[in-house]
Design an enzyme around this catalytic site. Structure first.
Site, mmCIF file in Angstrom:
data_model
loop_
_atom_site.group_PDB
_atom_site.id
_atom_site.type_symbol
_atom_site.label_atom_id
_atom_site.label_comp_id
_atom_site.label_asym_id
_atom_site.label_seq_id
_atom_site.Cartn_x
_atom_site.Cartn_y
_atom_site.Cartn_z
ATOM 1 N N ASN A 134 48.993 -3.923 90.000
ATOM 2 C CA ASN A 134 47.713 -5.515 90.324
ATOM 3 C C ASN A 134 46.201 -5.039 89.653
ATOM 4 O O ASN A 134 45.709 -5.841 89.085
ATOM 5 C CB ASN A 134 47.677 -5.391 91.738
ATOM 6 C CG ASN A 134 47.906 -4.465 92.575
ATOM 7 O OD1 ASN A 134 48.710 -4.095 92.664
ATOM 8 N ND2 ASN A 134 46.442 -4.782 93.359
ATOM 9 N N CYS A 148 33.519 -3.659 97.525
ATOM 10 C CA CYS A 148 32.336 -3.815 97.552
ATOM 11 C C CYS A 148 31.515 -4.309 98.684
ATOM 12 O O CYS A 148 30.013 -4.652 98.298
ATOM 13 C CB CYS A 148 31.373 -4.379 96.043
ATOM 14 S SG CYS A 148 31.588 -5.934 95.677
ATOM 15 N N THR A 194 61.029 -19.836 112.773
ATOM 16 C CA THR A 194 60.775 -20.996 111.878
ATOM 17 C C THR A 194 60.448 -20.962 110.220
ATOM 18 O O THR A 194 59.220 -20.463 110.708
ATOM 19 C CB THR A 194 59.896 -21.978 113.245
ATOM 20 O OG1 THR A 194 61.430 -22.099 114.357
ATOM 21 C CG2 THR A 194 60.859 -23.594 112.122
ATOM 22 N N SER A 233 55.981 -12.967 96.205
ATOM 23 C CA SER A 233 54.879 -13.473 96.613
ATOM 24 C C SER A 233 55.103 -15.058 95.846
ATOM 25 O O SER A 233 54.205 -15.070 94.884
ATOM 26 C CB SER A 233 54.022 -12.902 96.640
ATOM 27 O OG SER A 233 52.824 -13.587 97.461
ATOM 28 N N ALA A 234 54.623 -15.913 96.130
ATOM 29 C CA ALA A 234 54.851 -17.233 95.796
ATOM 30 C C ALA A 234 53.054 -17.831 94.962
ATOM 31 O O ALA A 234 53.148 -18.232 94.488
ATOM 32 C CB ALA A 234 54.890 -18.780 96.879
ATOM 33 N N HIS A 235 52.801 -17.175 95.942
ATOM 34 C CA HIS A 235 51.117 -17.526 96.266
ATOM 35 C C HIS A 235 50.352 -16.889 94.075
ATOM 36 O O HIS A 235 49.684 -17.195 93.412
ATOM 37 C CB HIS A 235 49.672 -17.493 96.324
ATOM 38 C CG HIS A 235 49.504 -16.319 96.851
ATOM 39 N ND1 HIS A 235 48.212 -15.499 96.383
ATOM 40 C CD2 HIS A 235 49.837 -14.983 97.303
ATOM 41 C CE1 HIS A 235 47.956 -13.879 97.071
ATOM 42 N NE2 HIS A 235 49.390 -14.041 97.923
ATOM 43 N N GLN A 237 53.797 -8.399 91.433
ATOM 44 C CA GLN A 237 52.706 -8.622 89.586
ATOM 45 C C GLN A 237 53.051 -9.440 88.706
ATOM 46 O O GLN A 237 52.487 -9.958 87.681
ATOM 47 C CB GLN A 237 51.259 -7.853 89.740
ATOM 48 C CG GLN A 237 51.161 -7.963 90.448
ATOM 49 C CD GLN A 237 49.123 -8.863 90.790
ATOM 50 O OE1 GLN A 237 49.187 -9.757 89.712
ATOM 51 N NE2 GLN A 237 49.038 -9.056 91.683
ATOM 52 N N THR A 281 53.042 -8.654 101.220
ATOM 53 C CA THR A 281 53.297 -7.308 102.697
ATOM 54 C C THR A 281 53.984 -7.481 103.322
ATOM 55 O O THR A 281 55.209 -6.063 103.965
ATOM 56 C CB THR A 281 51.562 -8.163 102.802
ATOM 57 O OG1 THR A 281 51.139 -8.017 102.190
ATOM 58 C CG2 THR A 281 51.551 -6.443 103.952
HETATM 59 N N1 PLP Z 1 51.913 -6.250 95.576
HETATM 60 C C1 PLP Z 1 51.390 -6.663 94.784
HETATM 61 C C2 PLP Z 1 51.612 -6.100 93.685
HETATM 62 C C3 PLP Z 1 49.911 -7.306 95.376
HETATM 63 O O1 PLP Z 1 48.982 -7.495 94.249
HETATM 64 C C4 PLP Z 1 49.898 -8.017 96.498
HETATM 65 C C5 PLP Z 1 49.251 -9.397 96.466
HETATM 66 O O2 PLP Z 1 48.022 -8.813 95.832
HETATM 67 C C6 PLP Z 1 50.513 -7.867 97.020
HETATM 68 C C7 PLP Z 1 51.647 -6.861 97.154
HETATM 69 C C8 PLP Z 1 50.540 -8.511 99.194
HETATM 70 O O3 PLP Z 1 50.975 -9.342 98.651
HETATM 71 P P1 PLP Z 1 50.987 -10.781 100.062
HETATM 72 O O4 PLP Z 1 49.276 -11.697 99.792
HETATM 73 O O5 PLP Z 1 51.601 -12.167 99.606
HETATM 74 O O6 PLP Z 1 50.705 -10.033 101.080
#
Ligand code: PLP
Length: 512
Positions: A166, A339, A252, A214-216, A194, A87
């Protein structure tokens, strides 16, 4: 004798399991990533910006991680910045590139199915004088590169198109879009969040100027992202302060997160190697669900789609009810529209591909991952069949019109309001409501009456389903959920709302 034995085996098979089919939301941190992060947290507390040896060790860890991320996405190390999340990466590019060009040039072209971190930032930028034009997409969310070309004019400085969506999984032809944009002297941002870990990503090959990660989403930790900025492309920091990240992102560094991200990237080829297996499982779930409900509509394209994502509309079936039912069976899936609030509108993506508000509320996303098994798919299909054929544990649905004065004042009805404080400020509670936040229900079970009819209410009618199913699973016999939530009641019973709402409301904890 054979039949009971078979039934027993079937029962064993169906014992409640945990099935995670929401990998596009996030993924479990892998054990290798965990080990890396633990090691860094235990041993490497030096500030990477300092000069003594434990700090230098931390700087080395950062360098290694940057190398691994860069390698995994086809970039050079010096083109990768670490951020707090994707984000932030998207915000940083959109805001800084706009500031660089404005007022000389004012126009950004975007696909209309971008993630909210792009869409909401674009909306903000329009308040600052930026003009945003959205390129239409087809029924499956595909952007036609020549339509982008038609929209580019002298005023355009940036094209924004994600590599993979996504919600529905559509993969865009970003290479062609970048080629057209480059010819016309326009920069390109591609959100690759994604795509990364599900299909190969090569930022140099794609020819984009900026890409976010994004790492997660690939078994790394939450709270760390990366941004690719092509050498020489304009970029200015979003956060000002220290000189970290060559002065481009102050603050940091979260070294354990960054190290975890690096380790996750080392495993990216193992994830990609699973694409075929995951794609087969995805087809199995689609086939099985279709067999049970032949009128379901698959919104994800057959080709040019992430191997793990199936977005499906189930006509005449509320996605909130499905989510609640799946959750009851230990299965995590995601709805096609939020929802839990009155903003129960279809997402930009579902709207852009032509779904009505109603169809969006009947839409569920299944996103599979490296841990998904064929047994998970069979179990999910079994739970769905139980529901469709009316064998699932039932929660009653109360319509807002049924909530008249006698109902509200009847002491046998226990109204449980599971909204957050913020939402309660926007719309007052039902009279005689007992308030407990959705996340605290589990801890408050002993305070709820087992001899009364419990009516669970939320803002828009989604969360209350999930809470109601949870109560049924915990042995509460008479549980209902209020359709369309408190907002629906306010709309349809405005007279009662104005006369009675907010009266005699108590907190479940306080009454306990
Ligand atoms: N962009 C896409 C296509 C995503 O699916 C997501 C998270 O769902 C993001 C950006 C945002 O990622 P983050 O959670 O690292 O802010």
């Amino acid at each position: 004798m054979a039949i009971p034995h078979l039934e027993f085996l079937k029962h064993l098979f169906r014992v409640k399991r945990h099935v995670y089919l929401d990998h596009n939301a996030t993924t479990r941190v892998s054990s290798r990533v965990q080990r890396t992060m633990n090691r860094v947290l235990r041993r490497s507390y030096g500030n990477p910006s300092s000069l003594y040896s434990i700090a230098r060790k931390s700087a080395e860890i950062m360098d290694d991680a940057r190398r691994h991320v860069a390698h995994a996405v086809g970039a050079d190390s010096h083109e990768i910045l670490f951020t707090g999340c994707a984000t932030e990466s998207n915000n940083a590019v959109l805001k800084s590139v706009s500031a660089h060009f404005y007022p000389r040039k004012k126009k950004i072209i975007s696909s209309p199915i971008e993630h909210p971190s792009v869409m909401k930032t674009l909306q903000f930028l329009t308040t600052q004088g930026i003009v945003v034009e959205y390129c239409p997409v087809d029924r499956y969310g595909r952007v036609n590169p020549s339509e982008i070309e038609n929209l580019i004019d002298e005023d355009t400085f940036l094209v924004c198109c994600m590599l993979a969506n996504n919600e529905i999984g559509t993969v865009q032809d970003v290479r062609a879009i970048a080629e057209i944009s480059r010819r016309r002297g326009v920069l390109v941002l591609s959100d690759c969040v994604q795509a990364f870990g599900k299909i190969p990503v090569d930022v140099h090959g794609l020819g984009v100027d900026y890409a976010s990660f994004s790492a997660h989403k690939l078994h790394g930790p939450k709270g760390v992202g990366a941004l690719y900025v092509k050498q020489g492309s304009p970029f200015a920091p979003l956060l000002h302060g220290g000189h970290q990240e060559e002065g481009l992102r102050a603050g940091t560094e979260g070294l354990h997160n960054i190290a975890g991200f690096g380790t996750a990237c080392r495993d990216v080829n193992k994830l990609l190697a699973q694409a075929g297996r995951i794609g087969t499982l995805k087809q199995q779930i689609i086939d099985r669900l279709r067999l049970i409900k032949p009128d379901c509509v698959v919104n994800s394209p057959d080709t040019g789609c992430l191997p793990n994502t199936a977005n499906i509309t189930f006509p005449n079936t509320s996605n909130a009810a499905l989510l609640a039912m799946f959750d009851y069976h230990g299965i995590a899936v995601s709805a096609g529209s939020a929802c839990n609030t009155h903003d129960d509108k279809p997402s930009d993506t579902l709207k852009a591909i032509g779904l009505s508000d109603r169809a969006a509320k009947e839409t569920v996303r299944f996103s599979l991952g490296s841990e998904t098994t064929a047994r998970d798919i069979r179990y999910t299909a079994w739970a769905f069949r139980e529901y469709v054929e009316g064998r699932s544990l039932l929660v009653n649905i109360v319509s807002p019109l049924e909530l008249d004065e006698p109902f509200l004042l009847d002491e046998q009805n226990y109204i449980l309001d599971v909204r957050t404080q913020g939402l309660r400020k926007k719309v007052k509670s039902l009279p005689n409501a007992h308030e407990v936040s959705f996340t605290a229900i589990g801890k408050s079970l002993h305070l709820l009456p087992r001899d009364k009819h419990i009516l669970v209410v939320c803002q828009g009618g989604g969360l209350s389903y999930i809470a109601a199913y949870f109560l049924r699973a915990k042995g509460f016999e008479r549980v209902s959920s209020l359709r369309t939530g408190v907002c629906g009641w306010k709309e349809r019973r405005g007279d009662l709302y104005h006369r009675l709402a907010g009266q005699n409301v108590t907190s479940v904890r306080a009454t306990g």
